[in-house]
Design a protein around this motif. Structure first.
Motif, PDB file in Angstrom:
ATOM      1  N   LEU A  18       0.801  -1.215   0.000  1.00 26.02           N
ATOM      2  CA  LEU A  18       0.000   0.000   0.000  1.00 26.02           C
ATOM      3  C   LEU A  18       0.841   1.276   0.000  1.00 26.02           C
ATOM      4  O   LEU A  18       0.285   2.381   0.045  1.00 26.02           O
ATOM      5  CB  LEU A  18      -0.942   0.012   1.210  1.00 26.02           C
ATOM      6  CG  LEU A  18      -2.043  -1.058   1.206  1.00 26.02           C
ATOM      7  CD1 LEU A  18      -2.898  -0.928   2.457  1.00 26.02           C
ATOM      8  CD2 LEU A  18      -2.917  -0.958  -0.035  1.00 26.02           C
ATOM      9  N   TRP A  20       2.577   2.791  -2.396  1.00 30.43           N
ATOM     10  CA  TRP A  20       2.343   3.663  -3.551  1.00 30.43           C
ATOM     11  C   TRP A  20       0.976   4.339  -3.440  1.00 30.43           C
ATOM     12  O   TRP A  20       0.808   5.495  -3.808  1.00 30.43           O
ATOM     13  CB  TRP A  20       2.448   2.860  -4.849  1.00 30.43           C
ATOM     14  CG  TRP A  20       3.000   3.643  -5.999  1.00 30.43           C
ATOM     15  CD1 TRP A  20       3.158   4.999  -6.090  1.00 30.43           C
ATOM     16  CD2 TRP A  20       3.448   3.112  -7.251  1.00 30.43           C
ATOM     17  NE1 TRP A  20       3.683   5.348  -7.311  1.00 30.43           N
ATOM     18  CE2 TRP A  20       3.870   4.204  -8.038  1.00 30.43           C
ATOM     19  CE3 TRP A  20       3.538   1.824  -7.774  1.00 30.43           C
ATOM     20  CZ2 TRP A  20       4.373   4.054  -9.334  1.00 30.43           C
ATOM     21  CZ3 TRP A  20       4.032   1.662  -9.059  1.00 30.43           C
ATOM     22  CH2 TRP A  20       4.452   2.762  -9.832  1.00 30.43           C
ATOM     23  N   TRP A  21       0.013   3.596  -2.932  1.00 27.31           N
ATOM     24  CA  TRP A  21      -1.322   4.160  -2.706  1.00 27.31           C
ATOM     25  C   TRP A  21      -1.244   5.404  -1.815  1.00 27.31           C
ATOM     26  O   TRP A  21      -1.807   6.453  -2.139  1.00 27.31           O
ATOM     27  CB  TRP A  21      -2.219   3.101  -2.072  1.00 27.31           C
ATOM     28  CG  TRP A  21      -3.559   3.596  -1.596  1.00 27.31           C
ATOM     29  CD1 TRP A  21      -3.837   4.193  -0.403  1.00 27.31           C
ATOM     30  CD2 TRP A  21      -4.795   3.534  -2.308  1.00 27.31           C
ATOM     31  NE1 TRP A  21      -5.168   4.508  -0.323  1.00 27.31           N
ATOM     32  CE2 TRP A  21      -5.777   4.121  -1.488  1.00 27.31           C
ATOM     33  CE3 TRP A  21      -5.171   3.042  -3.563  1.00 27.31           C
ATOM     34  CZ2 TRP A  21      -7.117   4.221  -1.868  1.00 27.31           C
ATOM     35  CZ3 TRP A  21      -6.488   3.145  -3.948  1.00 27.31           C
ATOM     36  CH2 TRP A  21      -7.442   3.723  -3.115  1.00 27.31           C
ATOM     37  N   HIS A  22      -0.541   5.269  -0.691  1.00 29.00           N
ATOM     38  CA  HIS A  22      -0.465   6.386   0.251  1.00 29.00           C
ATOM     39  C   HIS A  22       0.292   7.569  -0.352  1.00 29.00           C
ATOM     40  O   HIS A  22      -0.095   8.731  -0.132  1.00 29.00           O
ATOM     41  CB  HIS A  22       0.186   5.921   1.549  1.00 29.00           C
ATOM     42  CG  HIS A  22      -0.642   4.937   2.321  1.00 29.00           C
ATOM     43  ND1 HIS A  22      -1.939   5.205   2.723  1.00 29.00           N
ATOM     44  CD2 HIS A  22      -0.364   3.671   2.759  1.00 29.00           C
ATOM     45  CE1 HIS A  22      -2.426   4.160   3.369  1.00 29.00           C
ATOM     46  NE2 HIS A  22      -1.494   3.222   3.403  1.00 29.00           N
ATOM     47  N   CYS A  24       0.334   8.359  -3.499  1.00 31.28           N
ATOM     48  CA  CYS A  24      -0.579   8.978  -4.463  1.00 31.28           C
ATOM     49  C   CYS A  24      -1.649   9.804  -3.758  1.00 31.28           C
ATOM     50  O   CYS A  24      -2.009  10.891  -4.233  1.00 31.28           O
ATOM     51  CB  CYS A  24      -1.222   7.906  -5.341  1.00 31.28           C
ATOM     52  SG  CYS A  24      -0.092   7.191  -6.564  1.00 31.28           S
ATOM     53  N   ARG A  25      -2.160   9.318  -2.645  1.00 26.89           N
ATOM     54  CA  ARG A  25      -3.165  10.099  -1.919  1.00 26.89           C
ATOM     55  C   ARG A  25      -2.574  11.423  -1.430  1.00 26.89           C
ATOM     56  O   ARG A  25      -3.249  12.462  -1.446  1.00 26.89           O
ATOM     57  CB  ARG A  25      -3.722   9.298  -0.753  1.00 26.89           C
ATOM     58  CG  ARG A  25      -4.566   8.103  -1.142  1.00 26.89           C
ATOM     59  CD  ARG A  25      -5.750   8.429  -2.044  1.00 26.89           C
ATOM     60  NE  ARG A  25      -6.834   9.070  -1.371  1.00 26.89           N
ATOM     61  CZ  ARG A  25      -8.096   8.614  -1.345  1.00 26.89           C
ATOM     62  NH1 ARG A  25      -8.405   7.473  -1.956  1.00 26.89           N
ATOM     63  NH2 ARG A  25      -9.054   9.285  -0.752  1.00 26.89           N
ATOM     64  N   THR A  45      -9.146   3.084   2.276  1.00 24.55           N
ATOM     65  CA  THR A  45      -7.931   2.379   1.856  1.00 24.55           C
ATOM     66  C   THR A  45      -8.260   0.919   1.575  1.00 24.55           C
ATOM     67  O   THR A  45      -8.926   0.265   2.384  1.00 24.55           O
ATOM     68  CB  THR A  45      -6.867   2.467   2.957  1.00 24.55           C
ATOM     69  OG1 THR A  45      -6.599   3.841   3.243  1.00 24.55           O
ATOM     70  CG2 THR A  45      -5.573   1.783   2.531  1.00 24.55           C
ATOM     71  N   PRO A  58      -1.673   1.948  -7.957  1.00 23.32           N
ATOM     72  CA  PRO A  58      -2.921   2.718  -7.961  1.00 23.32           C
ATOM     73  C   PRO A  58      -3.289   3.132  -9.383  1.00 23.32           C
ATOM     74  O   PRO A  58      -2.426   3.562 -10.152  1.00 23.32           O
ATOM     75  CB  PRO A  58      -2.578   3.952  -7.107  1.00 23.32           C
ATOM     76  CG  PRO A  58      -1.292   3.627  -6.417  1.00 23.32           C
ATOM     77  CD  PRO A  58      -0.568   2.685  -7.321  1.00 23.32           C
ATOM     78  N   LEU A 101      -4.928  -1.349  -7.615  1.00 27.38           N
ATOM     79  CA  LEU A 101      -5.775  -0.703  -6.616  1.00 27.38           C
ATOM     80  C   LEU A 101      -6.542   0.435  -7.295  1.00 27.38           C
ATOM     81  O   LEU A 101      -5.932   1.347  -7.865  1.00 27.38           O
ATOM     82  CB  LEU A 101      -4.920  -0.143  -5.476  1.00 27.38           C
ATOM     83  CG  LEU A 101      -3.995  -1.145  -4.782  1.00 27.38           C
ATOM     84  CD1 LEU A 101      -3.087  -0.426  -3.792  1.00 27.38           C
ATOM     85  CD2 LEU A 101      -4.805  -2.225  -4.077  1.00 27.38           C
ATOM     86  N   MET A 103      -8.055   3.727  -7.527  1.00 27.75           N
ATOM     87  CA  MET A 103      -7.999   4.980  -6.779  1.00 27.75           C
ATOM     88  C   MET A 103      -9.299   5.768  -6.896  1.00 27.75           C
ATOM     89  O   MET A 103      -9.686   6.478  -5.967  1.00 27.75           O
ATOM     90  CB  MET A 103      -6.831   5.829  -7.296  1.00 27.75           C
ATOM     91  CG  MET A 103      -6.639   7.149  -6.577  1.00 27.75           C
ATOM     92  SD  MET A 103      -6.253   6.957  -4.823  1.00 27.75           S
ATOM     93  CE  MET A 103      -4.552   6.372  -4.907  1.00 27.75           C
ATOM     94  N   VAL A 145      -1.515   9.455 -10.029  1.00 31.32           N
ATOM     95  CA  VAL A 145      -1.479   7.995 -10.156  1.00 31.32           C
ATOM     96  C   VAL A 145      -0.469   7.651 -11.244  1.00 31.32           C
ATOM     97  O   VAL A 145      -0.248   8.444 -12.169  1.00 31.32           O
ATOM     98  CB  VAL A 145      -2.859   7.379 -10.528  1.00 31.32           C
ATOM     99  CG1 VAL A 145      -3.770   7.253  -9.332  1.00 31.32           C
ATOM    100  CG2 VAL A 145      -3.528   8.159 -11.650  1.00 31.32           C
TER     101      VAL A 145
END
Length: 414
Positions: A18, A20-22, A24-25, A45, A58, A101, A103, A145
Motif C-alpha cells: 500500500l 504507492w497508494w499512500h 498517491c493520496r 484504503t 494505484p 488498486l 484509486m 497515479v
C-alpha cells in the motif's frame, strides 16, 4: 518509480503493497484542488493485494467505466448517474486480479464526446488537457497515479496524452474487452491507458492480455519507419514539425531506416469516413439518452446524434467498406514497406481555454483503421508545453510496436 521497480522493491521487502497508494493520496491532496482530474475518489484504503503484475499499483478509471463500489455519471453533470453498477466492468476485474488498486473515477467529457468537464492541464491551468479522457491524462501528468485508463473513439487517448506530456496507448481495436464500459460508437471505441513510463505501458499490456513481457530490442537496426500523418494536406504547427524531425533523427541514430510512406489517394477520405461512422453509430447507441435528456445534453452532442439520425445507411456502409479495404492496403504496406509509422498526435500544443478539448483530426483515420497507436512525449513547444508524436503499428502487432517504442525511449537523447 515505475511498476517494475515497485515490484522489485516489494519482492525485496523494501516496500509494502500500500506504499504507492499512500504516496498517491498525498499527491492528490496537493494537486487535485487545481487540476481537478477526479470525479470521485475511493472512500477508504483497500486491502493489500497479494500478487499480480500490477500488485499495489494505484489506477484511475475514466468515469464511463462501471464499478460496483463507486458511482458512475458518464460526464453528464448529474442528468444521468448510478450509485454503483450490478457488476464491475471487465477491465476492473482484470486489474484487480493483477493486484491493481482502484484509486477512483477520473473526469470525462459528456458521454465521452466534446463537452468538457472541469479538468485543467497540469502544465498550464488555463489550457485544456484534451478529451475525452481528460481526467485520466491529467491525473497521470500531475503524478496523482502512475496509471489511468480511458477510451478512444476519435482521438481521446492520443490527443490528451500529447497535450499533457504522457505516454498514451490505444491498442488494436478489440484487443482488450470493453464490457461494462459505456459505448459511443461500437466499431471505433477502444480501451487504452496513460502512464509516465513506457515500461508501464508495456507491463500493463502484458497484464491485461497475458502477452509475454515486452522488452527493448537489441537495436533498431533494420527497423523500417514510414513517416505519414493523416490527413496529409493540413499544415502542422511548427512545434509539431520540430518534434517529428527530432524523433526522426533519434530513430536514425539508433539504426532505423526512416522513409516517407506513400499512401494512395483513398486514404485522404478516411477522416470524413470516421466522422460519418461515429455519428451514425452514436445516434443508435445514445438513442435512449437523447430521447430522455436532449434538453440537458451539450449542443455539440445533440448535433452529432441528430446528424447520425439523418445519415443514410448506404453512406455508413460505404464508409465501413472503405475502411475494410484500406485496412488491407495498409496491412500490405506493413509487410512490404514499413514496420511502424511515425505521425503527428495533434496539430499543436494544448489550446488555450477550457471551453473545448482540441481537435482529434490527426487521430481519426488511424482509429477507423483499428491500428495500435502510441503517443510519445518527446517534445516541448512554445512556453515549454508538451508536444507528442505517435508511433503506429499493424493490427495485433501491439507487442512489436511497444518493443520498438521501448527501444527508442531507452536509446539516446535525440
Amino acid at each position: 518509480m515505475n511498476i517494475d521497480r515497485f515490484r522489485a522493491r516489494l519482492a525485496a521487502g523494501e516496500s509494502q503493497p500500500l506504499d504507492w497508494w499512500h504516496l498517491c493520496r498525498e499527491r492528490i491532496a496537493v494537486r487535485e484542488p487545481e487540476v481537478q482530474a477526479w470525479e470521485v475518489l475511493a472512500p477508504r484504503t483497500p486491502e493489500p493485494p497479494a500478487a499480480g503484475l500490477l500488485r499495489g499499483v494505484p489506477v484511475g478509471l475514466k468515469d464511463i467505466i462501471e464499478t460496483r463500489d463507486l458511482p458512475t455519471a458518464w460526464g453528464t453533470g448529474g442528468y444521468l448517474g448510478t450509485p454503483g453498477s450490478l457488476v464491475d466492468a471487465a477491465l476492473v476485474t482484470l486489474l484487480e486480479q493483477q493486484g491493481a488498486l482502484i484509486m477512483g473515477k477520473t473526469v470525462t467529457t459528456e458521454l465521452a464526446y466534446f463537452t468538457p468537464g472541469k479538468t485543467r492541464n497540469p502544465h498550464d491551468l488555463t489550457r485544456t488537457p484534451g478529451g475525452s479522457s481528460s481526467g485520466s491524462a491529467a491525473a497521470v501528468a500531475a503524478g496523482m497515479v502512475p496509471l489511468a485508463f480511458g477510451t478512444q473513439t476519435a482521438g481521446s487517448i492520443i490527443r490528451p496524452a500529447s497535450y499533457c506530456g504522457v505516454f498514451g496507448f490505444k491498442p488494436t481495436f478489440d484487443a482488450v474487452s470493453l464490457a461494462g464500459i459505456k459505448s459511443f460508437a461500437p466499431s471505433l471505441d477502444t480501451l487504452g491507458w496513460f502512464a509516465n513510463h513506457i515500461e508501464d505501458i508495456c507491463t500493463t499490456f502484458s497484464a491485461l492480455t497475458r502477452a509475454p513481457a515486452i522488452d527493448a530490442l537489441p537495436s533498431l537496426d533494420g527497423v523500417r519507419v514510414g513517416v505519414r500523418s493523416l490527413p496529409s494536406d493540413r499544415v502542422l504547427d511548427a512545434d509539431v514539425q520540430r518534434a517529428l524531425a527530432r524523433t526522426r533523427i533519434r530513430l536514425e541514430r539508433l539504426g532505423a531506416n526512416v522513409v516517407p510512406l506513400p499512401l494512395d489517394e483513398r486514404f485522404a477520405a478516411l477522416v470524413e469516413y470516421q466522422k460519418e461512422v461515429m455519428a451514425y453509430e452514436a445516434a443508435q447507441t445514445l438513442a435512449s439518452e437523447h430521447r430522455q435528456h436532449a434538453d440537458s445534453m451539450g449542443p455539440r452532442l445533440v448535433a452529432l446524434i441528430e446528424e447520425g439520425q439523418t445519415l443514410p445507411y448506404a453512406r455508413y456502409r460505404q464508409a465501413q467498406q472503405a475502411a475494410i479495404e484500406l485496412r488491407q492496403v495498409l496491412s500490405r504496406g506493413f509487410v512490404d514497406a514499413v514496420d511502424v509509422i511515425l505521425a503527428a498526435s495533434a496539430q499543436g500544443v494544448a489550446p488555450e481555454g477550457l471551453q473545448a478539448t482540441g481537435d482529434p483530426l490527426f487521430c481519426r483515420a488511424w482509429t477507423l483503421l483499428g491500428v495500435p497507436c502510441l503517443n510519445l512525449p518527446l517534445g516541448r513547444g512554445h512556453q515549454g508545453l508538451p508536444v507528442g508524436v505517435q508511433l503506429i503499428g499493424e493490427r495485433f502487432q501491439d507487442d512489436r510496436l511497444l518493443a520498438i517504442a521501448r527501444t527508442l525511449m531507452g536509446g539516446g537523447s535525440g
